[in-house]
Design an enzyme around this catalytic site. Structure first.
Site, PDB file in Angstrom:
ATOM      1  N   TRP A 106     -21.458  40.211 -22.062  1.00  0.00           N
ATOM      2  CA  TRP A 106     -21.626  38.762 -21.926  1.00  0.00           C
ATOM      3  C   TRP A 106     -21.783  38.319 -20.481  1.00  0.00           C
ATOM      4  O   TRP A 106     -22.593  37.441 -20.180  1.00  0.00           O
ATOM      5  CB  TRP A 106     -20.499  38.010 -22.627  1.00  0.00           C
ATOM      6  CG  TRP A 106     -20.539  38.225 -24.109  1.00  0.00           C
ATOM      7  CD1 TRP A 106     -19.614  38.873 -24.862  1.00  0.00           C
ATOM      8  CD2 TRP A 106     -21.595  37.845 -25.010  1.00  0.00           C
ATOM      9  NE1 TRP A 106     -20.019  38.908 -26.173  1.00  0.00           N
ATOM     10  CE2 TRP A 106     -21.228  38.285 -26.292  1.00  0.00           C
ATOM     11  CE3 TRP A 106     -22.809  37.179 -24.857  1.00  0.00           C
ATOM     12  CZ2 TRP A 106     -22.022  38.072 -27.416  1.00  0.00           C
ATOM     13  CZ3 TRP A 106     -23.616  36.969 -25.976  1.00  0.00           C
ATOM     14  CH2 TRP A 106     -23.214  37.417 -27.238  1.00  0.00           C
ATOM     15  N   ASP A 175     -16.390  32.033 -18.473  1.00  0.00           N
ATOM     16  CA  ASP A 175     -16.761  32.068 -19.890  1.00  0.00           C
ATOM     17  C   ASP A 175     -15.529  32.577 -20.635  1.00  0.00           C
ATOM     18  O   ASP A 175     -15.207  33.757 -20.579  1.00  0.00           O
ATOM     19  CB  ASP A 175     -17.951  33.011 -20.100  1.00  0.00           C
ATOM     20  CG  ASP A 175     -18.259  33.226 -21.591  1.00  0.00           C
ATOM     21  OD1 ASP A 175     -17.591  32.626 -22.458  1.00  0.00           O
ATOM     22  OD2 ASP A 175     -19.189  34.021 -21.872  1.00  0.00           O
ATOM     23  N   LYS A 199     -15.008  31.722 -32.073  1.00  0.00           N
ATOM     24  CA  LYS A 199     -14.105  32.870 -32.000  1.00  0.00           C
ATOM     25  C   LYS A 199     -12.685  32.431 -32.364  1.00  0.00           C
ATOM     26  O   LYS A 199     -12.073  32.961 -33.263  1.00  0.00           O
ATOM     27  CB  LYS A 199     -14.142  33.510 -30.612  1.00  0.00           C
ATOM     28  CG  LYS A 199     -15.547  33.746 -30.036  1.00  0.00           C
ATOM     29  CD  LYS A 199     -16.352  34.753 -30.804  1.00  0.00           C
ATOM     30  CE  LYS A 199     -17.833  34.861 -30.506  1.00  0.00           C
ATOM     31  NZ  LYS A 199     -18.342  34.892 -29.179  1.00  0.00           N
TER      32      LYS A 199
HETATM   33  C1  LIG Z   1     -19.770  35.163 -28.555  1.00  0.00           C
HETATM   34  C2  LIG Z   1     -19.812  35.066 -27.084  1.00  0.00           C
HETATM   35  C3  LIG Z   1     -20.910  34.494 -26.398  1.00  0.00           C
HETATM   36  C4  LIG Z   1     -22.149  34.020 -27.100  1.00  0.00           C
HETATM   37  O1  LIG Z   1     -21.906  32.954 -27.909  1.00  0.00           O
HETATM   38  P1  LIG Z   1     -23.112  32.220 -28.702  1.00  0.00           P
HETATM   39  O2  LIG Z   1     -22.422  31.013 -29.226  1.00  0.00           O
HETATM   40  O3  LIG Z   1     -23.572  33.157 -29.749  1.00  0.00           O
HETATM   41  O4  LIG Z   1     -24.169  31.909 -27.721  1.00  0.00           O
HETATM   42  C5  LIG Z   1     -20.829  34.403 -25.033  1.00  0.00           C
HETATM   43  N1  LIG Z   1     -19.746  34.846 -24.352  1.00  0.00           N
HETATM   44  C6  LIG Z   1     -18.691  35.408 -24.981  1.00  0.00           C
HETATM   45  C7  LIG Z   1     -17.548  35.883 -24.188  1.00  0.00           C
HETATM   46  C8  LIG Z   1     -18.698  35.528 -26.365  1.00  0.00           C
HETATM   47  O5  LIG Z   1     -17.648  36.086 -26.986  1.00  0.00           O
END
Ligand SMILES: *Cc1c(COP(=O)(O)O)cnc(C)c1O
Length: 364
Positions: A106, A175, A199
């Site tokens: 990511w 993030d 999540k």
């Molecule tokens: C799932 C995830 C993403 C991507 O999320 P989307 O909503 O599919 O764009 C980005 N960063 C992390 C850490 C993630 O777990």
């Protein structure tokens, strides 16, 4: 009726399981939200009911995270993936370089997006160790526009338990999609943090962004409105039709987290869950091998391997027959992964760990 519903032991990485209580409340309100004769997804986002709902979701989040008054909370669309581009568009001044820490898939994707739009300097990249740890040494640019990292690499199962320290005056950006609200977090250390909801805190479709107000001064004047943090902040996430249902669900999850004892209560629960499975891995005499180094082991995504890919396949298939879902690792890493977000119960982990022991006895 709920007693007859068979719920899975849901180890999906995202979208992931939500608390049963929250699902039941959403179900009970689906046709008639608070006596309006309408669902929350059938009413105007300008109605007083909707406004009260979004305000309460934000207020509860502020309370749980202790968000200082000089931070804006934004509910946005486009997933965490759109933030990979929005962060540099909004917060990296023209010509300036931004520092990125790469600890997995990511943060790597975030670099790739940021690079399309301007200069990036990689402060660390843990590729050589196949992304199994948080970095010990950072090559930091004291003039960077910001320092960016991902607090929990969902695919590799690597989590930072201490945020990196940016040079004086360099804003920290995170993030935190996959460990958001899984434990207390000191928002005041960040200039910006964001998380996709799917999540830990709700369904897909909404991304929560928490931005320190002074950062708004960086936002260039000519951005498309939907990509502009200033518009999102000024319009209180209601510039256009927001993801109504997702925000409503996030609001319900906030209430649930409060009932669970807030973030300290959630953290204790998550730690107990993670300990159970990591102990099972460590006590397997090497049959199960954790991917992440112990200090960086994620409490959200437990990545591990078996002696062969064939056994990994069999493991996932047999587990599925027992209603344990989502254990196959991400296609880019392989192996197995148990995602054990907030809504996963200790009893789900007990079932999984019991199965791990049996599986080893049969195949070890
Ligand atoms: C799932 C995830 C993403 C991507 O999320 P989307 O909503 O599919 O764009 C980005 N960063 C992390 C850490 C993630 O777990």
């Amino acid at each position: 009726m709920s007693e007859t519903i068979k719920r899975a032991h849901n180890f999906n990485a995202g979208p992931a399981g939500l608390p049963l209580e929250v699902m039941l409340q959403a179900q009970s309100e689906l046709l008639d939200y608070k006596g309006t004769g309408m669902s929350i997804i059938e009413m105007s986002h300008r109605s007083k009911e909707f406004e009260a709902m979004i305000n309460e979701a934000e207020a509860d989040m502020r309370e749980l995270l202790n968000i200082p008054a000089n931070y804006k909370v934004m509910f946005m669309q486009g997933g965490a993936s759109l933030q990979f581009a929005m962060v540099p568009m909004n917060l990296r001044p023209a010509g300036a370089s931004a520092d990125y820490i790469v600890t997995g898939v990511w943060s790597k994707k975030a670099v790739q997006e940021a690079q399309k739009l301007g200069p990036v300097h990689v402060a660390a990249d843990l590729k050589a160790s196949n992304y199994n740890a948080a970095p010990e040494n950072l090559d930091l640019d004291p003039n960077a526009a910001y320092l960016y990292y991902c607090s929990n690499e969902t695919i590799h199962g690597v989590e930072f338990f201490q945020e990196p320290v940016a040079p004086a005056g360099v804003p920290l950006i995170c993030d935190t999609s996959s460990d958001f609200m899984s434990r207390p977090l000191d928002v005041s250390k960040y200039a910006y943090l964001y998380a996709g909801a799917q999540k830990n805190v709700g369904p897909a479709g909404v991304v929560i962004g928490i931005l320190r107000e002074d950062m708004l001064e960086r936002v260039p004047a000519n951005l498309p409105v939907m990509l502009d943090y200033k518009v999102q902040a000024d319009e209180k996430s209601l510039y256009n039709t927001p993801p109504c249902f997702s925000i409503y669900m996030v609001g319900l999850v906030m209430k649930w987290i409060k009932k669970m004892g807030g973030l300290a209560g959630i953290e204790a629960r998550n730690t107990a869950k993670a300990n159970l499975i990591y102990n099972a891995i460590d006590n397997s005499g090497g049959f199960y091998k954790g991917h992440a180094q112990p200090a960086a082991r994620s409490r959200m995504n437990v990545t591990f391997r078996l002696p062969s890919e064939e056994l990994e396949d069999t493991f996932a298939k047999e587990a599925k027959k027992l209603n344990m879902i989502g254990l196959k690792g991400h296609r880019s890493v392989g192996g197995l992964r148990a995602s054990i977000y907030n809504a996963v119960e200790l009893s789900d982990l007990e079932v999984l760990v019991g199965f791990m022991k049996e599986f080893q006895q049969k195949n070890g």
